[in-house]
Design a protein around this motif. Structure first.
Motif, short mmCIF file in Angstrom:
data_model
loop_
_atom_site.label_atom_id
_atom_site.label_comp_id
_atom_site.label_asym_id
_atom_site.label_seq_id
_atom_site.Cartn_x
_atom_site.Cartn_y
_atom_site.Cartn_z
N GLY A 300 34.95 -5.57 -14.12
CA GLY A 300 33.89 -5.45 -13.13
C GLY A 300 33.70 -6.74 -12.34
N GLN A 301 32.85 -6.65 -11.33
CA GLN A 301 32.56 -7.79 -10.45
C GLN A 301 33.81 -8.27 -9.70
OE1 GLN A 301 29.65 -8.42 -9.78
NE2 GLN A 301 28.33 -8.05 -11.54
N ARG A 302 34.71 -7.33 -9.39
CA ARG A 302 35.90 -7.66 -8.60
C ARG A 302 35.78 -7.03 -7.22
NH1 ARG A 302 40.34 -9.65 -11.48
NH2 ARG A 302 40.23 -9.45 -13.75
N GLN A 303 36.37 -7.68 -6.26
CA GLN A 303 36.42 -7.15 -4.90
C GLN A 303 37.88 -6.90 -4.56
OE1 GLN A 303 33.72 -8.95 -2.18
NE2 GLN A 303 34.92 -8.44 -0.37
N VAL A 304 38.18 -5.68 -4.12
CA VAL A 304 39.56 -5.24 -3.92
C VAL A 304 39.75 -4.80 -2.48
CG1 VAL A 304 41.37 -3.70 -4.74
CG2 VAL A 304 39.54 -4.41 -6.31
N LEU A 317 42.90 0.97 9.90
CA LEU A 317 41.88 1.27 8.90
C LEU A 317 41.96 0.21 7.82
CD1 LEU A 317 39.71 3.26 7.83
CD2 LEU A 317 41.55 4.37 6.53
N ARG A 318 40.89 -0.55 7.66
CA ARG A 318 40.83 -1.58 6.62
C ARG A 318 39.65 -1.26 5.70
NH1 ARG A 318 40.29 -6.90 9.89
NH2 ARG A 318 39.27 -5.46 11.35
N THR A 319 39.88 -1.36 4.38
CA THR A 319 38.86 -0.96 3.40
C THR A 319 38.74 -2.03 2.31
OG1 THR A 319 39.48 1.34 3.76
CG2 THR A 319 38.12 0.87 1.84
N SER A 320 37.51 -2.38 1.99
CA SER A 320 37.24 -3.30 0.89
C SER A 320 36.31 -2.60 -0.11
CB SER A 320 36.56 -4.58 1.39
OG SER A 320 37.43 -5.31 2.22
N LEU A 321 36.61 -2.79 -1.40
CA LEU A 321 35.83 -2.17 -2.47
C LEU A 321 35.32 -3.25 -3.41
CD1 LEU A 321 34.93 0.35 -4.18
CD2 LEU A 321 37.16 0.16 -5.32
N ALA A 322 34.03 -3.19 -3.75
CA ALA A 322 33.45 -4.08 -4.75
C ALA A 322 32.85 -3.22 -5.85
CB ALA A 322 32.37 -4.97 -4.13
N ILE A 323 33.18 -3.57 -7.10
CA ILE A 323 32.69 -2.82 -8.26
C ILE A 323 31.83 -3.75 -9.10
CG2 ILE A 323 33.33 -1.50 -10.31
CD1 ILE A 323 36.01 -0.96 -8.96
N GLY A 324 30.63 -3.32 -9.41
CA GLY A 324 29.73 -4.11 -10.23
C GLY A 324 29.70 -3.61 -11.67
N ALA A 348 28.74 0.24 -6.97
CA ALA A 348 29.94 0.09 -6.15
C ALA A 348 29.55 0.01 -4.67
CB ALA A 348 30.91 1.25 -6.38
N ARG A 349 30.39 -0.70 -3.91
CA ARG A 349 30.25 -0.78 -2.46
C ARG A 349 31.61 -0.61 -1.82
NH1 ARG A 349 26.27 -6.02 -2.46
NH2 ARG A 349 24.28 -4.89 -2.51
N HIS A 414 30.35 -8.24 -3.12
CA HIS A 414 30.32 -8.25 -4.59
C HIS A 414 29.00 -8.75 -5.16
CE1 HIS A 414 31.34 -12.37 -3.50
NE2 HIS A 414 30.88 -12.74 -4.68
N ASP A 415 28.09 -9.20 -4.29
CA ASP A 415 26.81 -9.72 -4.75
C ASP A 415 25.81 -8.56 -4.87
OD1 ASP A 415 24.53 -11.09 -5.39
OD2 ASP A 415 24.32 -12.09 -3.44
N PHE A 416 25.74 -7.97 -6.06
CA PHE A 416 24.87 -6.81 -6.25
C PHE A 416 23.43 -7.19 -6.58
CE2 PHE A 416 29.10 -5.07 -6.83
CZ PHE A 416 29.02 -3.85 -6.19
N LYS A 417 23.16 -8.48 -6.67
CA LYS A 417 21.80 -8.92 -6.97
C LYS A 417 20.90 -8.87 -5.74
CE LYS A 417 23.21 -11.88 -10.81
NZ LYS A 417 23.25 -13.26 -11.36
N SER A 418 21.50 -8.84 -4.57
CA SER A 418 20.70 -8.78 -3.35
C SER A 418 21.23 -7.67 -2.45
CB SER A 418 20.77 -10.12 -2.60
OG SER A 418 22.11 -10.47 -2.32
N PRO A 419 20.33 -6.95 -1.77
CA PRO A 419 20.78 -5.83 -0.93
C PRO A 419 21.47 -6.31 0.34
CG PRO A 419 18.42 -6.17 -0.70
CD PRO A 419 18.88 -7.11 -1.77
N LEU A 420 22.35 -5.46 0.86
CA LEU A 420 22.98 -5.73 2.15
C LEU A 420 22.21 -4.98 3.23
CD1 LEU A 420 26.82 -5.49 1.40
CD2 LEU A 420 25.49 -7.53 1.89
#
Length: 554
Positions: A300-304, A317-324, A348-349, A414-420
């Motif tokens: 977890g806590q990786r950005q792909v 098309l570019r995609t980024s995934l962050a998993i908490g 996840a984001r 990847h910063d799930f402690k604060s909202p986007l």
């Protein structure tokens, strides 16, 4: 006279006789006390033995109620203490919870669906010499015993959250697992199909893993608390597969080496489960589900960055995934009798930047940034039944989910402690003459839990059931495009604002289903969906109290 007194004081004759007389008296007292003490010890052991037998006898007839248990206990105690001894016996039926974290004297609680009996026997011990010494003619002995049925604990269900692997896109799965493991993963669609179809018995897996780690089989408290290398765990899984995985597990084990996972983050056990956890874990899950949960917990806590290809209608098309992490270290799967612990999906984001293949009114191509923010979904056992039909009811709440068209700081995904907070995005800009900005939000949030019911057929087939938020429509990207607030700024060109707005709608509307089709496989692999929660019941343990073995537990 004085001289006579002095001679008497110096005379030592007869001293031994005096000492012998005093010592003899003391020895008699000690002997008398020893006799009574021996009688007291023997009587105490007899009463304790009678209470033990009475508790075992009472627990064998739990189904006949407390009155019958009391009668049997009285007869058993009276017959094993002394026919002429006066014995008071009280019998209580209740629930015995064999949890290591609970003090032994608190593990038995009266009432409830009884699986244990507690007997208290009170009997005076006959004394012979104590009345002469202390003025008491008896010493009251009170002994207690608790017996319970092994395997007679409450029924338990095994439930899991977040799994929808009916289909797998091999390329997406490889990229996702590569990101979670930090190593290159290259498996074919056939490999993934084998892993989805491969059933893993969790009891066999945990016992084999305990042997591999040098932990006593059955010591689940220690096993679940330990951190294990995911590669080593997958090697154990490979041995259990016996070649049915086609070599996929071996390649995954090599890629996952060095990724640490705490088994308690995968499997949660409630306070009533440890004594019956073997029955609770004696159920199967798909190997792919177990692998994904293990790598999510450890990686977890990786950005792909994902390469999902460029479908028709798009130029890029570019995609980024962050998993908490799963919040509160909640597990993916639990063996439970009372609704604890609660299980949750990971956070996840997903951030997508798409560029249209066609230009808008011959001006330029449109840039479309999309953020999908998924909070954890939750599930807990609501109720279960073994008779007359095997059923399990699970309370489920899809997590707060949001999708937005808007610009965000991608480095903070990847910063799930604060909202986007998405900002208005510039969809198109031409030399400062034409500028189009847009923003849209879709939110799904259910305040309370809603039930999902699983019957015996659902449990046998390990059927996945999905609960969807009431506040969400169909088609994520399509819904966003329909709700987009567009601002058009045109300087010095003979184009009407309405014309540009209509042209933008005509250009983007067909791309909604296209983007939904690209993003859904990513969310499927993670067991996530906007405003949805997937739950499966993998097993229901219904111990037969009549066939269980009574034993003394206190």
């Amino acid at each position: 006279m004085t001289r006579l007194a002095a001679r008497f004081a110096q005379d030592r004759r007869g001293a031994v006789a005096v000492m012998a007389a005093v010592a003899g008296g003391l020895l008699c007292l000690v002997a008398a006390a020893s006799v009574d003490l021996g009688i007291l010890v023997l009587h105490t052991r007899r009463v304790q033995g009678a209470a033990d037998l009475a508790a075992l006898s009472a627990v064998r007839i739990l189904d006949r109620g407390e009155t019958a248990a009391q009668s049997v206990a009285e007869q058993t105690v009276q017959a094993n203490v002394s026919p002429e001894a006066v014995v008071a016996v009280s019998t209580t039926l209740g629930v015995y919870t064999p949890h290591a974290g609970t003090p032994r004297e608190q593990r038995f609680q009266p009432g409830g669906p009884a699986n244990a009996a507690r007997v208290e026997a009170v009997s005076p011990a006959p004394m012979f010499f104590v009345p002469l010494l202390l003025g008491r003619d008896k010493v009251v002995v009170t002994r207690r015993a608790v017996a319970a049925r092994v395997g007679g604990a409450p029924p338990k269900a095994m439930i899991a959250i977040g799994s929808r692997l009916a289909r797998v896109d091999g390329g997406v799965a490889n990229q996702l697992l590569s990101g979670l493991t930090g190593s290159k993963v290259s498996l074919s669609v056939m490999d993934y199909r084998r892993l989805i179809d491969l059933d893993v018995n969790l009891l066999g897996f945990t016992d084999a893993l305990a042997t591999e780690l040098g932990i006593e089989v059955g010591d689940y408290d220690r096993l679940l608390a330990i951190q294990v290398d995911a590669g080593r765990a997958l090697k154990v899984l490979e041995r259990l597969a016996g070649g049915a995985d086609g070599g996929a597990l071996g390649r995954l084990a090599s890629a996952a080496a060095g990724t640490k996972v705490r088994l308690g983050d995968l499997i949660g056990i409630d306070a009533q489960a440890p004594d019956g956890v073997r029955q609770g874990l004696d159920a199967s899950v798909a190997a792919m589900d177990l692998i994904m949960a293990m790598l999510e917990a450890g990686g977890g806590q990786r950005q792909v960055a994902l390469d999902l290809g460029v479908p028709a209608g798009l130029a890029d098309l570019r995609t980024s995934l962050a998993i908490g992490e799963r919040p509160h270290r909640s597990p993916w799967l639990t063996v439970t009798a009372n609704g604890q612990p609660m299980i949750r999906t990971a956070q996840a984001r997903l951030y997508v930047r798409a560029r249209t293949a066609q230009s808008l009114s011959g001006l330029a191509r449109v840039e479309l940034p999309i953020l999908i923010d998924l909070a954890p979904s939750e599930a807990r056992l609501k109720s279960l039944s073994c008779n007359p039909a095997r059923t399990v009811e699970v309370d489920v709440r899809p997590g707060l989910a949001r999708a937005a068209i808007g610009a965000v700081d991608e480095t903070r995904l990847h910063d799930f402690k604060s909202p986007l907070a998405p900002r208005h995005a510039t969809l198109l800009s031409v030399l400062g003459l034409v500028s189009i900005t847009g923003k849209a939000d879709v939110e799904a949030a259910d305040v309370g839990f809603r039930p999902l019911r699983f019957d015996a057929g659902d449990i046998e087939a390990q059927r996945i059931k999905t609960l969807t938020s009431r506040s969400l429509g169909h088609g994520l990207v399509s819904s966003l495009l329909q709700r987009m607030d567009v601002t058009v700024d045109v300087i010095g060109l003979g184009l009407g604002l309405g014309d540009l707005t209509r042209a933008l709608g005509q250009l983007l509307t067909p791309l909604g289903p296209v983007l939904d089709g690209v993003l859904n496989p990513v969310l499927d692999l993670l067991g996530l969906k906007l405003g949805e929660a997937d739950v499966a019941v993998h097993g229901l343990s219904c111990p037969d109290q009549q066939k269980s073995t009574p034993r003394l537990v206190g």
